[in-house]
Design a protein around this motif. Structure first.
Motif, PDB file in Angstrom:
ATOM      1  N   ARG A   1      -6.753   5.361  -5.012  1.00 24.81           N
ATOM      2  CA  ARG A   1      -5.799   5.295  -6.128  1.00 24.81           C
ATOM      3  C   ARG A   1      -6.313   6.060  -7.340  1.00 24.81           C
ATOM      4  NH1 ARG A   1      -4.889  -0.363  -4.038  1.00 24.81           N
ATOM      5  NH2 ARG A   1      -2.762  -0.262  -3.222  1.00 24.81           N
ATOM      6  N   ASP A   2      -7.588   5.902  -7.660  1.00 23.18           N
ATOM      7  CA  ASP A   2      -8.164   6.611  -8.804  1.00 23.18           C
ATOM      8  C   ASP A   2      -8.172   8.120  -8.581  1.00 23.18           C
ATOM      9  OD1 ASP A   2      -8.521   4.169 -10.011  1.00 23.18           O
ATOM     10  OD2 ASP A   2     -10.671   4.068  -9.619  1.00 23.18           O
TER      11      ASP A   2
ATOM     12  N   GLU B   1     -17.166   4.188  -7.995  1.00 23.21           N
ATOM     13  CA  GLU B   1     -16.568   3.141  -7.163  1.00 23.21           C
ATOM     14  C   GLU B   1     -17.602   2.548  -6.204  1.00 23.21           C
ATOM     15  OE1 GLU B   1     -13.746   1.896  -7.826  1.00 23.21           O
ATOM     16  OE2 GLU B   1     -12.690   3.445  -8.903  1.00 23.21           O
TER      17      GLU B   1
ATOM     18  N   ARG C   1       1.426   1.674  -8.362  1.00 23.07           N
ATOM     19  CA  ARG C   1       0.276   0.972  -7.791  1.00 23.07           C
ATOM     20  C   ARG C   1       0.384  -0.507  -8.129  1.00 23.07           C
ATOM     21  NH1 ARG C   1      -4.498   4.135 -10.989  1.00 23.07           N
ATOM     22  NH2 ARG C   1      -5.720   3.386  -9.273  1.00 23.07           N
TER      23      ARG C   1
ATOM     24  N   LYS D   1      -9.623   1.597  -1.176  1.00 22.74           N
ATOM     25  CA  LYS D   1      -8.256   1.728  -1.672  1.00 22.74           C
ATOM     26  C   LYS D   1      -8.247   2.028  -3.170  1.00 22.74           C
ATOM     27  CE  LYS D   1      -6.150  -1.199   1.808  1.00 22.74           C
ATOM     28  NZ  LYS D   1      -5.454  -2.459   2.076  1.00 22.74           N
ATOM     29  N   GLN D   2      -9.135   1.372  -3.919  1.00 22.04           N
ATOM     30  CA  GLN D   2      -9.201   1.626  -5.361  1.00 22.04           C
ATOM     31  C   GLN D   2      -9.671   3.049  -5.627  1.00 22.04           C
ATOM     32  OE1 GLN D   2      -8.074  -0.370  -7.806  1.00 22.04           O
ATOM     33  NE2 GLN D   2      -8.428   1.371  -9.139  1.00 22.04           N
TER      34      GLN D   2
ATOM     35  N   GLU E   1       0.804  -1.215   0.000  1.00 16.90           N
ATOM     36  CA  GLU E   1       0.000   0.000   0.000  1.00 16.90           C
ATOM     37  C   GLU E   1       0.844   1.275   0.000  1.00 16.90           C
ATOM     38  OE1 GLU E   1      -1.237  -2.551   2.083  1.00 16.90           O
ATOM     39  OE2 GLU E   1      -2.885  -3.011   0.731  1.00 16.90           O
TER      40      GLU E   1
ATOM     41  N   ARG F   1     -16.469  -1.253  -5.291  1.00 16.25           N
ATOM     42  CA  ARG F   1     -15.026  -1.430  -5.231  1.00 16.25           C
ATOM     43  C   ARG F   1     -14.512  -0.957  -3.884  1.00 16.25           C
ATOM     44  NH1 ARG F   1     -13.205   0.585 -11.175  1.00 16.25           N
ATOM     45  NH2 ARG F   1     -14.007  -1.184 -12.320  1.00 16.25           N
ATOM     46  N   SER F   2     -13.281  -1.246  -3.636  1.00 19.47           N
ATOM     47  CA  SER F   2     -12.708  -0.917  -2.330  1.00 19.47           C
ATOM     48  C   SER F   2     -12.372   0.572  -2.213  1.00 19.47           C
ATOM     49  CB  SER F   2     -11.432  -1.727  -2.100  1.00 19.47           C
ATOM     50  OG  SER F   2     -10.383  -1.220  -2.895  1.00 19.47           O
TER      51      SER F   2
END
Length: 162
Positions: free
Chosen positions: A98-99, A86, A150, A94-95, A15, A91-92
């Protein structure tokens, strides 16, 4: 054999990209948030005047100020759309994070280009925007690097060289 840079990237914590991106966004946005609570101090000492007062009413100077507002409003919309997409795809978090770093990298690329483009009218400016532009370039580079480290991208790049 993968080069030393790829080996280093491969050895990063899973991470690490989340931590790096969050650190850069916090560093980039904190002065603006502090400006809400300490306007006298921040406006005087941090936010340097870049537009000349005697030309503030001219259309290109007024437009330069408006475009900053438009860019931040657009960034807010992009972040909200990312959050919505998301969430709908379940989705998580975390995703999503990141996005959002990709969206911030694009924002800072545009901000850097905006400052450079506006500099073509030097009579509108009080100071040389070198340090302002250098900061925007640093934020952009770190966020783009974050995109490339990532986990999914790391695995793809590693697969190319192994």
């Amino acid at each position: 054999s993968a080069g030393p840079l790829l080996s280093f990237i491969g050895s990063l914590a899973r991470e690490f990209d989340l931590i790096l991106g969050m650190t850069m966004i916090a560093a980039a946005m904190t002065p603006y948030v502090l400006g809400l609570f300490f306007p006298r101090m921040m406006f005087k000492n941090f936010f340097v005047a870049i537009y000349r007062d005697e030309v503030k009413d001219e259309p290109e100077v007024r437009n330069a100020e408006i475009y900053w507002k438009l860019m931040f409003a657009a960034q807010g919309l992009v972040q909200t759309i990312l959050l919505f997409v998301e969430a709908m795809k379940e989705r998580s978090a975390k995703q999503l994070l990141r996005d959002s770093y990709v969206a911030w990298a694009i924002f800072y690329i545009c901000a850097t280009l905006k400052i450079r483009w506006e500099r073509s009218e030097p009579r509108n400016y009080l100071e040389n925007p070198f340090f302002i532009q250098a900061w925007h370039i640093l934020v952009t580079i770190v966020l783009l690097a974050d995109v490339f480290i990532r986990p999914g991208v790391r695995g793809f790049v590693k697969g190319l060289f192994v």
